[in-house]
Design a protein around this motif. Structure first.
Motif, mmCIF file in Angstrom:
data_model
loop_
_atom_site.group_PDB
_atom_site.id
_atom_site.type_symbol
_atom_site.label_atom_id
_atom_site.label_comp_id
_atom_site.label_asym_id
_atom_site.label_seq_id
_atom_site.Cartn_x
_atom_site.Cartn_y
_atom_site.Cartn_z
ATOM 1 N N SER A 175 -35.376 21.257 0.546
ATOM 2 C CA SER A 175 -35.042 22.534 1.192
ATOM 3 C C SER A 175 -34.528 23.542 0.175
ATOM 4 N N GLY A 176 -33.943 23.035 -0.942
ATOM 5 C CA GLY A 176 -33.443 23.932 -1.979
ATOM 6 C C GLY A 176 -34.545 24.778 -2.589
ATOM 7 N N ALA B 238 -30.498 20.414 7.122
ATOM 8 C CA ALA B 238 -31.292 20.130 8.327
ATOM 9 C C ALA B 238 -30.460 20.381 9.580
ATOM 10 N N GLY B 239 -29.164 20.008 9.524
ATOM 11 C CA GLY B 239 -28.276 20.246 10.664
ATOM 12 C C GLY B 239 -28.094 21.725 10.964
ATOM 13 N N ILE B 240 -27.982 22.530 9.921
ATOM 14 C CA ILE B 240 -27.833 23.980 10.100
ATOM 15 C C ILE B 240 -29.074 24.564 10.764
ATOM 16 N N ILE B 241 -30.243 24.117 10.329
ATOM 17 C CA ILE B 241 -31.493 24.626 10.897
ATOM 18 C C ILE B 241 -31.610 24.237 12.371
ATOM 19 N N MET B 242 -31.323 22.970 12.704
ATOM 20 C CA MET B 242 -31.400 22.528 14.089
ATOM 21 C C MET B 242 -30.362 23.225 14.962
ATOM 22 N N LEU C 252 -44.429 13.504 5.733
ATOM 23 C CA LEU C 252 -43.414 14.548 5.551
ATOM 24 C C LEU C 252 -43.756 15.425 4.348
ATOM 25 N N ALA C 253 -44.204 14.797 3.260
ATOM 26 C CA ALA C 253 -44.570 15.558 2.067
ATOM 27 C C ALA C 253 -45.807 16.416 2.312
ATOM 28 N N LEU C 254 -46.747 15.900 3.094
ATOM 29 C CA LEU C 254 -47.974 16.657 3.377
ATOM 30 C C LEU C 254 -47.681 17.961 4.110
ATOM 31 N N ILE C 255 -46.698 17.940 5.009
ATOM 32 C CA ILE C 255 -46.329 19.163 5.738
ATOM 33 C C ILE C 255 -45.869 20.238 4.766
ATOM 34 N N LYS C 256 -45.053 19.841 3.776
ATOM 35 C CA LYS C 256 -44.571 20.812 2.796
ATOM 36 C C LYS C 256 -45.712 21.349 1.941
ATOM 37 N N ALA D 184 -39.093 27.842 9.008
ATOM 38 C CA ALA D 184 -37.862 27.165 9.433
ATOM 39 C C ALA D 184 -38.151 25.690 9.707
ATOM 40 N N PHE D 185 -39.278 25.419 10.354
ATOM 41 C CA PHE D 185 -39.689 24.036 10.610
ATOM 42 C C PHE D 185 -40.009 23.314 9.302
ATOM 43 N N VAL D 186 -40.657 24.013 8.376
ATOM 44 C CA VAL D 186 -41.016 23.409 7.093
ATOM 45 C C VAL D 186 -39.761 23.050 6.308
ATOM 46 N N ILE D 187 -38.751 23.938 6.321
ATOM 47 C CA ILE D 187 -37.499 23.662 5.614
ATOM 48 C C ILE D 187 -36.817 22.442 6.219
ATOM 49 N N LEU D 188 -36.876 22.315 7.541
ATOM 50 C CA LEU D 188 -36.318 21.134 8.199
ATOM 51 C C LEU D 188 -37.031 19.877 7.712
ATOM 52 N N THR D 189 -38.355 19.929 7.682
ATOM 53 C CA THR D 189 -39.144 18.799 7.195
ATOM 54 C C THR D 189 -38.821 18.478 5.741
#
Length: 455
Positions: A26-27, A109-113, A151-155, A285-290
């Motif tokens: 996410s960084g 991830a908690g902040i995003i959710m 998970l990596a594929l989504i990014k 936002a979803f991608v950062i969560l992933t």
């Protein structure tokens, strides 16, 4: 080290995507704004230099990992080719790095959710993701590899999608702005608005973003066919990392003025939002969560394998070197995740905790130390084999030896020197040094005490 019971269930694609999962967190999506603030469009050159250092380190790691494919590899290589004392310091410092970094990803991830479901606090989301990541890591290693692959594929898909959209915006194919060309790229002070020295300073910070690629070596003991998979994975991951950083960021600074970049939101979302593609912001936002979950997943994997290696070498409690029925180092995983939970609790009771900030800051220092150890181990290993006349037996050789190896070592030594004398980076340097030195002192004192008792 007896690695015969480790579950060799990781395929070549798992190996590549696990490493990508660790390095694109996410960084990257949230923190690129800081990099642009420091160097402007010239940050692209810093990423290129960082990518070259990654290539050198990974080529060195490939030679070592093919020769001896064991879990917790670079800690073991440091013990054999440098010294047990150094290996103890590097292994513990590396473990602390991930124990500090994994909770930061879970908190992100908690902040995003919490933005989507504000009724549930970010702390509970962080705990939930901690449990999820723990369960994934305790499965058969092939299940872990499969989950991390997706998970990596989504990014990766998100970065490819951004590159396509940004490229079309830049060419004027979509949006109402018309052809942009270099007007945005050079329109706010030129290519290096803060001077070329800022490129060097930014490159030091960028190396933190590249950390995680060395997890390939930690996974070597659980790879199906190390001699075939590891060199391919190293080459592919290195070029893909460079592509997934250089191309998207080059296009980013071509459509978003660097002086509008900030840490308040993802600069990737901000860039496309200003051209009217607001739906893309929600997608990111979803991608950062992933990304946060994926990086936590890979980070816990790396921390547990480092702890397992330390235990097998009698540099940590021997009980942590045990494997469960699935061939997984479950005890090392549990102690690592418990340490992560402790950091999360520390953050919960004191969000501005100095301890937490310091732990997070050392990731740049300890990561550089781990990479230096990889190159140093390969250098001494090859020199010893050349002296013994056995170098021709290597199945894989680092090309252009010793130049690639020495560049990997000294470029990072220079980075550490810069950290020591740069006010913004001194905190990371002077906090990381004790975490490296303290385990080394403990190991030496224990060795002396054992020697005295044996007399």
């Amino acid at each position: 080290m007896n690695e015969t019971k480790m579950n060799r269930g990781l395929k070549n694609r798992h190996l590549q995507l696990i490493s990508l999962g660790g390095v694109i967190g996410s960084g990257y999506f949230l923190g690129t704004g800081y990099v642009l603030e420091q160097a402007g469009p010239a940050a692209v050159l810093a990423y290129l230099l960082g990518g070259l250092i990654v290539l050198c380190v990974m080529l060195c790691l490939a030679e070592l990992a093919v020769e001896k494919p064991i879990s917790g590899s670079f800690v073991t290589y440091a013990r054999e080719h440098i010294s047990p004392t150094w290996a103890c310091g590097v292994g513990w410092a590396y473990w602390v790095t991930w124990v500090a970094y994994v909770p930061s990803e879970m908190i992100a991830a908690g902040i995003i959710m919490n933005l989507f479901l504000p009724a549930v606090s970010q702390l509970w989301w962080a705990v939930f993701f901690s449990l999820l990541v723990t369960c994934i890591n305790l499965f058969h290693v092939d299940k872990f590899g499969e989950s991390e692959s997706w998970l990596a594929l989504i990014k990766i898909i998100a970065l490819v999608a951004f590159s396509i959209v940004a490229g079309l915006i830049c060419l004027g194919v979509i949006g109402e702005q018309g052809f942009i060309g270099t007007s945005v790229l050079l329109g706010s002070g030129g290519f290096a608005p803060n001077g070329y020295w800022s490129i060097v300073l930014t490159m030091v910070i960028i190396l933190v973003n590249f950390q995680g690629t060395e997890i390939i070596g930690l996974a070597a003991g659980e790879c199906e066919n190390p001699a075939k998979s590891i060199p391919v994975a190293v080459r592919n991951v290195t070029w893909r990392i460079i592509a997934l950083y250089i191309i998207p960021i080059s296009l980013l600074v071509s459509i978003l003025p660097w002086d509008k970049a900030s840490l308040e939101e993802s600069v990737f979302a901000a860039a496309v939002n200003q051209y009217g593609f607001t739906g893309f912001g929600a997608f990111f936002a979803f991608v950062i969560l992933t990304a946060a979950i994926s990086c936590s997943n890979s980070g816990l994997y790396g921390a547990a394998r480092a702890m397992h290696a330390l235990a097998k070498m009698d540099m940590a409690p021997k009980s942590l070197g045990g494997l469960n029925k699935n061939g997984m180092p479950s005890r090392a995983i549990w102690i690592s995740i418990c340490a992560c939970w402790a950091v999360i609790m520390l953050y919960a009771f004191n969000p501005d905790s100095v301890i937490y900030t310091y732990l997070l800051a050392v990731s740049g220092f300890t990561g550089a130390i781990a990479w230096i150890s990889i190159c140093w181990s390969q250098y001494r290993s090859r020199k010893a084999m050349i002296a013994a006349g056995t170098a021709d037996t290597l199945q894989y050789k680092t090309p252009l030896f010793p130049y690639v190896t020495l560049f990997g070592i000294w470029s990072q030594v220079i980075c550490l020197v810069i950290m020591a004398f740069t006010p913004d980076l001194q905190e990371a340097f002077f906090t990381g040094v004790p975490l490296l030195i303290a385990p080394m002192v403990w190991y030496k004192l224990r060795a002396k005490r054992r020697a005295a008792l044996a007399r």
